[in-house]
Motif scaffolding. Structure first.
Motif, short mmCIF file in Angstrom:
data_model
loop_
_atom_site.label_atom_id
_atom_site.label_comp_id
_atom_site.label_asym_id
_atom_site.label_seq_id
_atom_site.Cartn_x
_atom_site.Cartn_y
_atom_site.Cartn_z
N SER A 1 61.59 31.54 79.04
CA SER A 1 62.38 30.68 78.15
C SER A 1 61.48 29.85 77.26
CB SER A 1 63.30 29.77 78.98
OG SER A 1 64.27 30.53 79.68
N GLY B 1 61.38 26.83 68.40
CA GLY B 1 62.23 25.89 69.10
C GLY B 1 63.71 26.08 68.85
N ARG B 2 64.10 27.23 68.29
CA ARG B 2 65.53 27.49 68.10
C ARG B 2 66.23 27.59 69.45
NH1 ARG B 2 62.72 30.29 64.13
NH2 ARG B 2 63.55 30.23 62.01
N ARG B 3 67.55 27.54 69.42
CA ARG B 3 68.33 27.59 70.65
C ARG B 3 67.94 28.80 71.47
NH1 ARG B 3 73.46 29.62 71.89
NH2 ARG B 3 73.75 30.27 69.72
N GLY B 4 67.78 28.60 72.77
CA GLY B 4 67.25 29.62 73.65
C GLY B 4 68.14 30.85 73.76
N ARG C 1 66.60 36.16 66.08
CA ARG C 1 65.71 35.01 65.93
C ARG C 1 64.60 35.37 64.95
NH1 ARG C 1 69.36 32.79 67.80
NH2 ARG C 1 69.54 31.62 69.76
N ASP D 1 61.09 30.13 73.15
CA ASP D 1 61.28 28.93 72.32
C ASP D 1 60.06 28.69 71.43
OD1 ASP D 1 63.74 28.54 73.42
OD2 ASP D 1 63.12 26.94 74.79
N THR E 1 59.84 31.22 68.52
CA THR E 1 60.92 31.18 67.53
C THR E 1 61.13 29.77 66.98
OG1 THR E 1 62.58 30.92 69.29
CG2 THR E 1 62.09 33.15 68.56
#
Length: 391
Positions: A37, A46-49, A58, A41, A44
């Motif tokens: 996870s 820190g975009r939503r996991g 992503r 993150d 990408t």
């Protein structure tokens, strides 16, 4: 974190590349999945996991050297922006597949971002990696047997293999439970060991069913100008062999992949693929050097065949002795039955009567196709209720 490029190596012809990611350590520990996870993150921005069991689009951030630039972004976000939009499919807590475009710069950039985020490439075979530690090619598989099943499905040439392969986990579970080994996992290695101890009673005949994955070789062998090439074209449903009313038209063997006997009770699902070869004529009297070479080619290929259709007709006979080379199953077919029976029938080693085949009678072509299919994979093998050692 370990990664490897499963498909779409730079310089290849693929449009998409698939990169596999696997978290190191115990997949069943309380903290399993946290490293993956965090890694996703970081890559990408820190975009939503991406949760286990989901797939998301992503962007991979901060890739150096893409498109000739040397931007100084890092894998945590910022930098010179996304190198590519990727699909992240997270199969489980510790396993994910990343699909990106397969352009060389994009693949290098994505792999570079993964390494800067802490991933390491999987060691090549022979550098401390054993078969037992090899990750499954199919992350969606529920276990080793399902992984082997998916691998076989990807290679299977015959439609008849699909339903049988999909039912193998259930069949093997029932077989193991019935032999008092409910404790064993559905793992080909454990199953092999169990069969070695318990015996193979109740198992489906793998020697026949394996031909559903890797097709058998069937060929037609007989004198020139009896309709071998016409039969091949009729079975294929298109012109794959040259036909003419002249002996020796076929001077080399012609191969085609056929699906035979797909119109039974199970429809197309019953079809069995075979590698079919139309061969040059044999037994031509007074043959020249070219014809002799062509006959030698046909007889040499017959040594490798699993099934041989010995062809003849009332005019040309059977092309020499009624025996056939090799250890293949042999079917006899009078290809131009409208001309009458082929001469010399009833000699030692021949069955009671050949199959009567006529190009203008589709039902006779279907009967021959069914006979070839049954010689390749008998009805008893396809209908066997036991499990199949297909790996």
């Amino acid at each position: 974190m370990v990664y490897w490029l499963a498909s779409g190596a730079p310089g290849g012809a693929a449009a998409l590349a698939v990169i596999e990611l696997m978290e190191a350590g115990d997949a069943h520990s309380p903290g399993a999945g946290q490293a993956l996870s965090g890694f996703l993150d970081a890559c990408t921005g820190g975009r939503r996991g991406v949760e286990a069991g989901t797939a998301r689009v992503r962007g991979v951030w901060g890739v150096r050297g893409v498109g000739g630039g040397e931007g100084a972004g890092d894998a945590g976000g910022g930098g010179d922006g996304d190198v590519d939009e990727v699909v992240v499919a997270r199969w489980s807590a510790g396993r994910a597949s990343v699909v990106c475009h397969a352009g060389p710069a994009v693949v290098r950039g994505v792999l570079g971002a993964f390494e800067r985020a802490g991933a390491t490439p999987r060691r090549p075979a022979g550098q401390g990696r054993s078969a037992a530690s090899e990750p499954c090619r199919w992350p969606e598989a529920g276990g080793p047997l399902q992984g082997a099943m998916l691998d076989a499905l990807a290679r299977a040439a015959s439609p008849a293999a699909v339903g049988l392969l999909l039912d193998q986990p259930r069949r093997w579970r029932a077989w193991l439970d019935g032999h008092g080994r409910a404790d064993l996992a559905l793992d080909p290695a454990q199953i092999d060991a169990a069969v070695g101890r318990l015996g193979a009673e109740g198992l489906a005949p793998a020697q026949h069913l394996n031909r559903l994955i890797d097709p058998a070789l069937a060929l037609i062998l007989g004198p020139p100008n009896v309709g071998k090439s016409t039969l091949t074209n009729l079975l294929a449903g298109r012109r794959v062999s040259i036909t003419a009313d002249e002996p020796g038209t076929t001077r080399d063997h012609v191969g085609v992949l056929l699906e035979l006997d797909g119109q039974g009770p199970a429809g197309a699902q019953a079809a069995v693929a075979v590698r079919w070869a139309d061969t040059p004529g044999i037994g031509l009297l007074g043959a020249g050097a070219a014809d002799c070479a062509a006959e030698a080619l046909a007889l040499a290929l017959a040594q490798e065949a699993d099934v041989i259709v010995r062809a003849g007709d009332a005019v040309s006979g059977w092309g020499g002795a009624q025996g056939s080379p090799g250890n293949a199953a042999v079917l006899w077919a009078n290809l131009r039955a409208d001309l009458g029976p082929a001469p010399g029938w009833g000699a030692a080693g021949a069955p009671a009567a050949p199959l009567a085949v006529r190009a203008d009678r589709p039902e006779t072509i279907e009967a021959l196709a069914r006979a070839v299919r049954r010689a390749v994979v008998p009805d008893a093998a396809i209908g066997h209720p036991g499990p199949w050692r297909f790996w």
